[in-house]
Motif scaffolding. Sequence first.
Motif, short mmCIF file in Angstrom:
data_model
loop_
_atom_site.label_atom_id
_atom_site.label_comp_id
_atom_site.label_asym_id
_atom_site.label_seq_id
_atom_site.Cartn_x
_atom_site.Cartn_y
_atom_site.Cartn_z
N ASP A 208 0.84 -1.20 0.00
CA ASP A 208 0.00 0.00 0.00
C ASP A 208 0.87 1.25 0.00
O ASP A 208 2.10 1.18 0.10
N ILE A 209 0.22 2.39 -0.08
CA ILE A 209 0.93 3.64 -0.28
C ILE A 209 1.71 4.09 0.96
O ILE A 209 2.57 4.96 0.87
N VAL A 210 1.43 3.48 2.13
CA VAL A 210 2.15 3.85 3.35
C VAL A 210 3.27 2.87 3.65
O VAL A 210 3.90 2.95 4.71
N PRO A 284 -8.45 5.87 -6.71
CA PRO A 284 -8.43 5.43 -5.32
C PRO A 284 -8.63 6.62 -4.39
O PRO A 284 -8.47 7.78 -4.81
N PRO A 285 -8.96 6.37 -3.13
CA PRO A 285 -9.15 7.48 -2.18
C PRO A 285 -7.94 8.41 -2.08
O PRO A 285 -8.10 9.61 -1.82
N CYS A 286 -6.74 7.88 -2.29
CA CYS A 286 -5.53 8.71 -2.16
C CYS A 286 -5.49 9.85 -3.16
O CYS A 286 -4.70 10.78 -3.00
N ALA A 287 -6.31 9.80 -4.20
CA ALA A 287 -6.36 10.92 -5.16
C ALA A 287 -7.03 12.13 -4.54
O ALA A 287 -6.86 13.25 -5.04
N PHE A 288 -7.78 11.93 -3.46
CA PHE A 288 -8.57 13.02 -2.88
C PHE A 288 -8.09 13.44 -1.50
O PHE A 288 -8.48 14.51 -1.01
N THR A 289 -7.28 12.63 -0.84
CA THR A 289 -6.88 12.93 0.53
C THR A 289 -5.49 12.36 0.82
O THR A 289 -5.08 11.36 0.22
N LEU A 290 -4.79 13.00 1.74
CA LEU A 290 -3.49 12.52 2.19
C LEU A 290 -3.61 11.46 3.28
O LEU A 290 -2.59 10.90 3.70
N ALA A 292 -5.41 8.51 3.40
CA ALA A 292 -5.85 7.17 3.02
C ALA A 292 -4.63 6.26 2.89
O ALA A 292 -3.50 6.72 2.79
N THR A 293 -4.87 4.95 2.88
CA THR A 293 -3.78 3.97 2.79
C THR A 293 -4.06 3.02 1.63
O THR A 293 -4.27 1.83 1.82
#
Length: 319
Positions: A208-210, A284-290, A292-293
């Motif tokens: 994941d992104i984290v 994905p949610p990460c396109a809209f907020t910092l 999300a994972t």
Amino acid sequence: MRFGSWVGVAMGMAMLAAVLAGCGGSGGGDGGKSAAPRVDQAFMAEQQAWRNQRVEELLRPDGWTSLVGLHWLELKAHYIGSGARIGNGVRFAFGPEKMGMVTRDDAGKWWFTPESGLALTFNGEPLKGRVALPSDQDPEPGVIGFDEGKGLVTLLRRGDRHALRVRHAEARTRLQFGGLSYWPTDPSWRIQARFVPHPPGKTLPIADIVGTQSDSPSPGVVEFERDGRTYRLEALGEAGRELFFVFADGTSGHGSYPAGRFLKAAWPEADGKVVLDFNRAYNPPCAFTLFATCPLPPAGNRLDLAIDAGEKNYKLPVQ
């Protein structure tokens, strides 16, 4: 040329003109322009309905645009609240100055003890005292409510790490949402594919992104053709349920979200057929907020193909 020959030529020209007029479809009312290609209105209406629902879900008071914090828990005890003076604590962007304390016991279980006198809820019911705080990976996660339900706190578990995720209905990312943009709807991107099942119990390592990684169930792979080439996408999810894909393609970072997009499809029919509608590929949610994972595409889902369909990269509104 004799008179009869002139008559023959004239009649031939008239017949040719009549044929050409018939090909135009309207007999000259459109100035000789060819008829526009037919559009499947039902298909277009279904796509628009899906897009409308997509926006509604993003803008729910607890939707992805409402995220205002992701706070990793590094200690066994953290005070939480929005106050500037929170010792060894986690400071929220919204809510009471002192909300309470989150603690981890020796067995690794998390608890929340509220500050006295606050109007908080736990899973929708008034919170009166100390409660166990299950994570989003448990069958029934715990949700702490504050600010008369406008704010929500949940516990996340990613690998062996835990974090508090905070939502609020008055998040700037929600109130100043910039809208979604799409490539033009194209029926040719609604592709009939073939499902090839994996052996039962098959999993894929998904990062994941984290920076954490976990094994996700993978019921099978889907094969489809485009422009004479065959492509494959690994599906995620439980057998018998909706297929979920995380993929990157030639538009990633060149029109669509750089880290990839998501796509869902109904479980295959008995003959293995499955429909992939890339017009419904979404961010994905990460396109809209910092906060999300989001999962990243597995290696097999990075396609050498530009899928110019579906949702484009989200552009933050100018402040």
